[in-house]
Design a protein around this motif. Structure first.
Motif, mmCIF file in Angstrom:
data_model
loop_
_atom_site.group_PDB
_atom_site.id
_atom_site.type_symbol
_atom_site.label_atom_id
_atom_site.label_comp_id
_atom_site.label_asym_id
_atom_site.label_seq_id
_atom_site.Cartn_x
_atom_site.Cartn_y
_atom_site.Cartn_z
ATOM 1 N N VAL A 10 71.495 51.453 12.819
ATOM 2 C CA VAL A 10 72.613 52.229 12.270
ATOM 3 C C VAL A 10 73.450 51.316 11.391
ATOM 4 O O VAL A 10 73.763 50.181 11.780
ATOM 5 C CB VAL A 10 73.501 52.799 13.395
ATOM 6 N N ALA A 68 73.421 60.167 11.863
ATOM 7 C CA ALA A 68 74.163 59.891 10.628
ATOM 8 C C ALA A 68 75.309 60.868 10.452
ATOM 9 O O ALA A 68 76.424 60.478 10.079
ATOM 10 C CB ALA A 68 73.214 59.949 9.431
ATOM 11 N N ALA A 97 76.822 56.860 6.227
ATOM 12 C CA ALA A 97 75.995 56.207 7.230
ATOM 13 C C ALA A 97 74.532 56.379 6.893
ATOM 14 O O ALA A 97 74.131 57.403 6.323
ATOM 15 C CB ALA A 97 76.270 56.792 8.614
ATOM 16 N N ALA A 103 70.409 59.844 5.778
ATOM 17 C CA ALA A 103 71.688 59.393 5.231
ATOM 18 C C ALA A 103 72.686 60.542 5.239
ATOM 19 O O ALA A 103 72.314 61.720 5.117
ATOM 20 C CB ALA A 103 71.509 58.887 3.797
#
Length: 291
Positions: free
Chosen positions: A5, A47, A163, A173
């Motif tokens: 992450v 995400a 993220a 994403a």
């Protein structure tokens, strides 16, 4: 656990004394995403969760705490992309949703890829996302910043949040922003444009960008970074994309995860807050680097 992450809280200039708040915020978002992975969740959901946490944090320019446009209200953009199948969902110029990234996820799950303005709001109601009072998105700090901007004074420059996640199988994403302080009503930057501010492709990687959106859109920066991975390592790929943005006159930052979970980031602005976790450990930083 296999996974990775990487979260960013925007590239720009942070007011002195606020660095710790930014680092704490991206660390919370990272931990929320990691918890999704630990529970068996997929990269896309992790995400989205990370970005949702940042949208709820008034110290970041997304969701609650977004900057105000020229007319003094919030308009938000968000996008999500899953590497598998390159499924994509985005919203733009949203005014009455608490978490635009959740709405973008609903768009991805629909027959559409991009909804804007009033149409996005109607779709949110259809999908069970309640109307949110636009006034609740405006914080006293952002109102004061907007007032200063209207008087021609300077201030902190802060960008998009996002993220990228690898779940051991694939990549995804998510990106969200309140745009640019005092922007024109209806202005849309790179965040919701596939390949510009957000991109993910199975077998290659995923990117979330932050910075002056017009330049990232012209450079197709997120796609450019992912496309460079077969020939270059992740850190070089990020730098090549940012160099293209810089050549056009823009600045900002990128975070990237490869299809096998290698993390990298860089920026051409004074600072960018990031937090990461993978099999090797976790960390936070206000600078450049890779894991």
């Amino acid at each position: 656990m296999v996974g990775a992450v990487l979260v960013h809280g925007g590239a720009g200039r942070v007011e002195p004394g606020r660095e710790a708040l930014r680092l704490a915020g991206v660390a919370r978002a990272r931990d929320a995403a990691w918890a999704v992975l630990e529970a068996g969740g997929a990269a896309l959901e992790a995400a989205v969760r990370a970005v949702e946490v940042l949208e709820d944090d008034p110290d970041f320019n997304a969701g609650t705490g977004s900057v105000l446009n020229r007319d003094g209200f919030v308009e938000m953009d968000a996008a999500v992309m899953n590497g598998e199948g390159r499924t994509f969902g985005a919203v733009a110029a949203v005014r009455d949703v608490k978490n635009p990234v959740r709405l973008a996820l609903e768009v991805l799950r629909s027959e559409h890829v991009f909804l804007a303005g009033e149409g996005a709001s109607r779709f949110a109601r259809e999908r069970g996302l309640p109307a949110h009072d636009p006034r609740a998105l405006v914080t006293p700090r952002q109102l004061e910043r907007w007032s200063r901007a209207r008087r021609g004074a300077g201030g902190e420059k802060s960008g998009t949040v996002g993220a990228v996640v690898y779940d051991g199988r694939g990549v995804a994403a998510a990106t969200s922003t309140g745009g640019i302080l005092d922007q024109r009503v209806g202005r849309v930057g790179d965040t919701p444009l596939p390949g510009a501010g957000t991109y993910a492709e199975a077998g290659l990687g995923a990117v979330s960008a932050t910075g002056h959106g017009e330049y990232f859109a012209r450079a197709l920066a997120a796609y450019r970074a992912v496309a460079a991975l077969p020939e270059h390592g992740p850190q070089v790929a990020v730098r090549l994309a940012l160099a293209e943005v810089e050549a056009l006159g823009g600045s900002g930052g990128l975070v990237l995860v490869t299809a096998d979970g290698v993390l990298a980031w860089d920026h051409t602005t004074p600072s960018m807050s990031v937090a990461w976790r993978d099999a090797a450990g976790a960390g936070e930083a206000m600078g450049k680097g890779s894991v």
